[in-house]
Write an enzyme that holds these catalytic residues in place. Structure first.
Site, PDB file in Angstrom:
ATOM      1  N   THR A 134       0.817  -1.207   0.000  1.00 15.38           N
ATOM      2  CA  THR A 134       0.000   0.000   0.000  1.00 15.38           C
ATOM      3  C   THR A 134       0.854   1.262   0.000  1.00 15.38           C
ATOM      4  O   THR A 134       1.986   1.248   0.513  1.00 15.38           O
ATOM      5  CB  THR A 134      -0.905  -0.001   1.256  1.00 15.38           C
ATOM      6  OG1 THR A 134      -1.478   1.281   1.427  1.00 15.38           O
ATOM      7  CG2 THR A 134      -0.118  -0.318   2.522  1.00 15.38           C
ATOM      8  N   ASP A 135       0.285   2.347  -0.502  1.00 17.55           N
ATOM      9  CA  ASP A 135       0.997   3.636  -0.451  1.00 17.55           C
ATOM     10  C   ASP A 135       1.014   4.209   0.974  1.00 17.55           C
ATOM     11  O   ASP A 135       1.735   5.166   1.242  1.00 17.55           O
ATOM     12  CB  ASP A 135       0.354   4.648  -1.419  1.00 17.55           C
ATOM     13  CG  ASP A 135      -1.090   4.985  -1.093  1.00 17.55           C
ATOM     14  OD1 ASP A 135      -1.698   4.308  -0.242  1.00 17.55           O
ATOM     15  OD2 ASP A 135      -1.624   5.945  -1.693  1.00 17.55           O
ATOM     16  N   GLU A 136       0.213   3.605   1.876  1.00 20.80           N
ATOM     17  CA  GLU A 136       0.146   4.153   3.232  1.00 20.80           C
ATOM     18  C   GLU A 136       1.473   4.009   3.979  1.00 20.80           C
ATOM     19  O   GLU A 136       1.693   4.665   4.989  1.00 20.80           O
ATOM     20  CB  GLU A 136      -1.004   3.502   4.019  1.00 20.80           C
ATOM     21  CG  GLU A 136      -2.341   3.781   3.356  1.00 20.80           C
ATOM     22  CD  GLU A 136      -3.543   3.315   4.144  1.00 20.80           C
ATOM     23  OE1 GLU A 136      -3.474   3.278   5.374  1.00 20.80           O
ATOM     24  OE2 GLU A 136      -4.554   2.982   3.499  1.00 20.80           O
ATOM     25  N   TYR A 159      -1.517  -0.516  10.989  1.00 20.61           N
ATOM     26  CA  TYR A 159      -1.675  -1.201   9.695  1.00 20.61           C
ATOM     27  C   TYR A 159      -0.514  -0.861   8.766  1.00 20.61           C
ATOM     28  O   TYR A 159       0.173  -1.752   8.254  1.00 20.61           O
ATOM     29  CB  TYR A 159      -3.009  -0.813   9.037  1.00 20.61           C
ATOM     30  CG  TYR A 159      -3.072  -1.157   7.554  1.00 20.61           C
ATOM     31  CD1 TYR A 159      -3.072  -2.478   7.120  1.00 20.61           C
ATOM     32  CD2 TYR A 159      -3.103  -0.143   6.584  1.00 20.61           C
ATOM     33  CE1 TYR A 159      -3.107  -2.791   5.757  1.00 20.61           C
ATOM     34  CE2 TYR A 159      -3.137  -0.452   5.231  1.00 20.61           C
ATOM     35  CZ  TYR A 159      -3.140  -1.774   4.822  1.00 20.61           C
ATOM     36  OH  TYR A 159      -3.166  -2.080   3.476  1.00 20.61           O
ATOM     37  N   LYS A 163       2.551  -3.189   7.214  1.00 20.26           N
ATOM     38  CA  LYS A 163       2.818  -3.362   5.776  1.00 20.26           C
ATOM     39  C   LYS A 163       4.234  -2.879   5.441  1.00 20.26           C
ATOM     40  O   LYS A 163       4.928  -3.481   4.618  1.00 20.26           O
ATOM     41  CB  LYS A 163       1.789  -2.595   4.929  1.00 20.26           C
ATOM     42  CG  LYS A 163       0.366  -3.124   4.983  1.00 20.26           C
ATOM     43  CD  LYS A 163       0.197  -4.529   4.429  1.00 20.26           C
ATOM     44  CE  LYS A 163       0.368  -4.618   2.939  1.00 20.26           C
ATOM     45  NZ  LYS A 163       0.031  -5.982   2.420  1.00 20.26           N
TER      46      LYS A 163
HETATM   47  P1  NAD Z   1      -9.241  -7.754   2.226  1.00 21.55           P
HETATM   48  O1  NAD Z   1      -9.275  -7.500   3.692  1.00 21.55           O
HETATM   49  O2  NAD Z   1     -10.471  -7.536   1.418  1.00 21.55           O
HETATM   50  O3  NAD Z   1      -8.764  -9.250   1.953  1.00 21.55           O
HETATM   51  C1  NAD Z   1      -7.728  -9.852   2.669  1.00 21.55           C
HETATM   52  C2  NAD Z   1      -7.858 -11.358   2.534  1.00 21.55           C
HETATM   53  O4  NAD Z   1      -6.765 -11.944   3.261  1.00 21.55           O
HETATM   54  C3  NAD Z   1      -9.146 -11.916   3.134  1.00 21.55           C
HETATM   55  O5  NAD Z   1      -9.772 -12.804   2.231  1.00 21.55           O
HETATM   56  C4  NAD Z   1      -8.681 -12.664   4.389  1.00 21.55           C
HETATM   57  O6  NAD Z   1      -9.463 -13.802   4.698  1.00 21.55           O
HETATM   58  C5  NAD Z   1      -7.264 -13.042   4.001  1.00 21.55           C
HETATM   59  N1  NAD Z   1      -6.423 -13.219   5.191  1.00 21.55           N
HETATM   60  C6  NAD Z   1      -6.315 -12.376   6.247  1.00 21.55           C
HETATM   61  N2  NAD Z   1      -5.485 -12.906   7.176  1.00 21.55           N
HETATM   62  C7  NAD Z   1      -5.061 -14.100   6.685  1.00 21.55           C
HETATM   63  C8  NAD Z   1      -4.179 -15.099   7.159  1.00 21.55           C
HETATM   64  N3  NAD Z   1      -3.590 -14.980   8.363  1.00 21.55           N
HETATM   65  N4  NAD Z   1      -3.953 -16.197   6.387  1.00 21.55           N
HETATM   66  C9  NAD Z   1      -4.549 -16.317   5.173  1.00 21.55           C
HETATM   67  N5  NAD Z   1      -5.410 -15.407   4.682  1.00 21.55           N
HETATM   68  C10 NAD Z   1      -5.657 -14.306   5.423  1.00 21.55           C
HETATM   69  O7  NAD Z   1      -8.029  -6.860   1.671  1.00 21.55           O
HETATM   70  P2  NAD Z   1      -7.852  -6.154   0.254  1.00 21.55           P
HETATM   71  O8  NAD Z   1      -8.414  -4.808   0.332  1.00 21.55           O
HETATM   72  O9  NAD Z   1      -8.293  -7.082  -0.813  1.00 21.55           O
HETATM   73  O10 NAD Z   1      -6.271  -6.013   0.213  1.00 21.55           O
HETATM   74  C11 NAD Z   1      -5.458  -7.062  -0.297  1.00 21.55           C
HETATM   75  C12 NAD Z   1      -4.004  -6.629  -0.209  1.00 21.55           C
HETATM   76  O11 NAD Z   1      -3.789  -5.433  -0.935  1.00 21.55           O
HETATM   77  C13 NAD Z   1      -3.546  -6.352   1.230  1.00 21.55           C
HETATM   78  O12 NAD Z   1      -2.230  -6.837   1.377  1.00 21.55           O
HETATM   79  C14 NAD Z   1      -3.561  -4.828   1.325  1.00 21.55           C
HETATM   80  O13 NAD Z   1      -2.592  -4.361   2.245  1.00 21.55           O
HETATM   81  C15 NAD Z   1      -3.210  -4.443  -0.096  1.00 21.55           C
HETATM   82  N6  NAD Z   1      -3.737  -3.149  -0.548  1.00 21.55           N
HETATM   83  C16 NAD Z   1      -5.059  -2.850  -0.404  1.00 21.55           C
HETATM   84  C17 NAD Z   1      -5.542  -1.625  -0.882  1.00 21.55           C
HETATM   85  C18 NAD Z   1      -7.006  -1.267  -0.784  1.00 21.55           C
HETATM   86  O14 NAD Z   1      -7.385  -0.144  -1.070  1.00 21.55           O
HETATM   87  N7  NAD Z   1      -7.891  -2.191  -0.424  1.00 21.55           N
HETATM   88  C19 NAD Z   1      -4.669  -0.724  -1.474  1.00 21.55           C
HETATM   89  C20 NAD Z   1      -3.318  -1.070  -1.611  1.00 21.55           C
HETATM   90  C21 NAD Z   1      -2.871  -2.288  -1.148  1.00 21.55           C
END
Ligand code: NAD
Length: 330
Positions: A134-136, A159, A163
């Site tokens: 993430t950009d955060e 968070y 990350k």
């Molecule tokens: P999300 O919370 O919708 O999905 C996360 C998934 O990971 C879920 O299905 C959960 O069951 C699974 N998970 C959590 N803990 C786990 C564990 N211990 N073992 C196995 N599975 C596990 O998140 P998202 O929004 O889809 O984000 C996905 C990735 O992208 C993350 O790494 C997040 O940091 C990154 N990201 C998200 C955004 C955003 O805007 N949503 C932006 C940039 C980066």
């Protein structure tokens, strides 16, 4: 472009992961796609109902915090690549309970790196470990400027700190052991399949259900929004064509003040539900600001444009319309 045989995608039952899994299953029919997810509260495995009968797709319920189980899976499926998305992803939860964030996002990432390293040994040709971040991790911007690949890390929530730590671990495996990693840091995603705890689905559902619309502080914080399928496209490109050891930043070039975004959603939902114009404005409820609330995020995506020819192709208006249609039909 590297051609992979067996891709382990973690977190594929989550919001972004489900779009990535679908894209990979459909675009690479002769590649095995193994979706590993612990199915936490944030997941929704039904998002992938359209993939479950595809011959190149398999779902495994497993927790990335179980190192022995990960090692056994690497042996069983002989993964040649990993796209790592599994994470605890909600900033507010990390403020209330940081422990699980350190466990999953830091220790879980380390478990995967170590399992990959042990399985691949010196045989790292045509292997890849892709960490989605993430950009955060770069902290908070003032009104001007953008994050770039050269921005210093300055995470400000548990968070983003977790990350950031995982990003550092991923790079350390490249520098120390030569593990072929790539990494990307992306701005806020929106689109179908996102958990209701996140801003856009929360506001759409609450407007539709005539519930209060909680807005932190004065709603002046600014986020850059990227449509999730554009992110999945970028992940596909970086995974197949990115250079090992490199980081790519990507964003949607759609900066919105939170309050302006909520006004826009009110306008759209009221119109779709045939309510009088602006009738949901009185649902807005300003609440105490999030602790350590970052003011602004914005991304300079010029590296990924120049090197991989990626830019967001879904306009904010089109993306929001698809998102509204999804949540209002549910
Ligand atoms: P999300 O919370 O919708 O999905 C996360 C998934 O990971 C879920 O299905 C959960 O069951 C699974 N998970 C959590 N803990 C786990 C564990 N211990 N073992 C196995 N599975 C596990 O998140 P998202 O929004 O889809 O984000 C996905 C990735 O992208 C993350 O790494 C997040 O940091 C990154 N990201 C998200 C955004 C955003 O805007 N949503 C932006 C940039 C980066």
């Amino acid at each position: 472009m590297i051609s992979f045989k067996s891709i382990l995608i973690t977190g594929g039952a989550g919001f972004i992961g489900s779009h990535v899994v679908r894209r990979m299953v459909n675009n690479y029919p002769s590649t095995n796609i193994i979706n590993l997810d612990a199915l936490t509260y944030a997941s929704n495995i039904k998002l992938l109902d359209d993939c479950k009968n595809k011959s190149n797709y398999k779902f495994i319920k497993q927790n990335i915090n179980d190192f022995e189980a990960l090692k056994a899976l690497f042996s069983k499926y002989d993964f040649d690549s990993v796209i790592h998305l599994a994470a605890e992803s909600h900033v507010d939860n990390s403020i209330k309970n940081p422990f699980i964030f350190a466990q999953t996002n830091i220790q879980g990432t380390l478990n995967l790196l170590e399992a990959a390293k042990q399985h691949w040994g010196n045989n790292i040709k045509n292997k890849r470990f892709y960490h989605v971040s993430t950009d955060e991790v770069f902290g908070s911007l003032t009104k001007k400027g953008c994050f770039t690949e050269k921005s210093a890390y300055d995470p400000r929530s548990p968070y983003s700190a977790s990350k950031a730590a995982s990003d550092h671990l991923v790079r350390s495996y490249f520098n120390t052991y030569g593990l072929p990693i790539v990494l990307s840091n992306c701005s806020n995603n929106f689109g179908p399949g996102q958990h209701r705890e996140k801003l856009i689905p929360l506001m759409i559902k609450n407007i539709a259900e005539e519930k209060p619309l909680p807005i932190y502080g004065k709603g002046n914080n600014i986020r850059d929004w990227l449509y999730v399928e554009d992110h999945a496209h970028a992940i596909d490109l970086i995974f197949h064509k990115g250079i090992s050891g490199e980081t790519y930043l990507l964003g949607g070039n759609n900066e919105y003040k939170n309050l302006d975004l909520v006004y826009l959603l009110i306008k759209e939902v009221d119109s779709m539900l045939k309510r009088p114009k602006g009738s949901s404005v009185n649902l807005i409820k300003f609440v105490s600001d999030r602790l350590g609330h970052d003011y602004r995020y914005a991304i300079d995506s010029s590296k990924i444009l120049k090197e991989l020819n990626w830019k967001a192709s879904t306009s904010f208006e089109v993306g929001i319309q698809k998102t509204l249609n999804y949540y209002l039909k549910k």
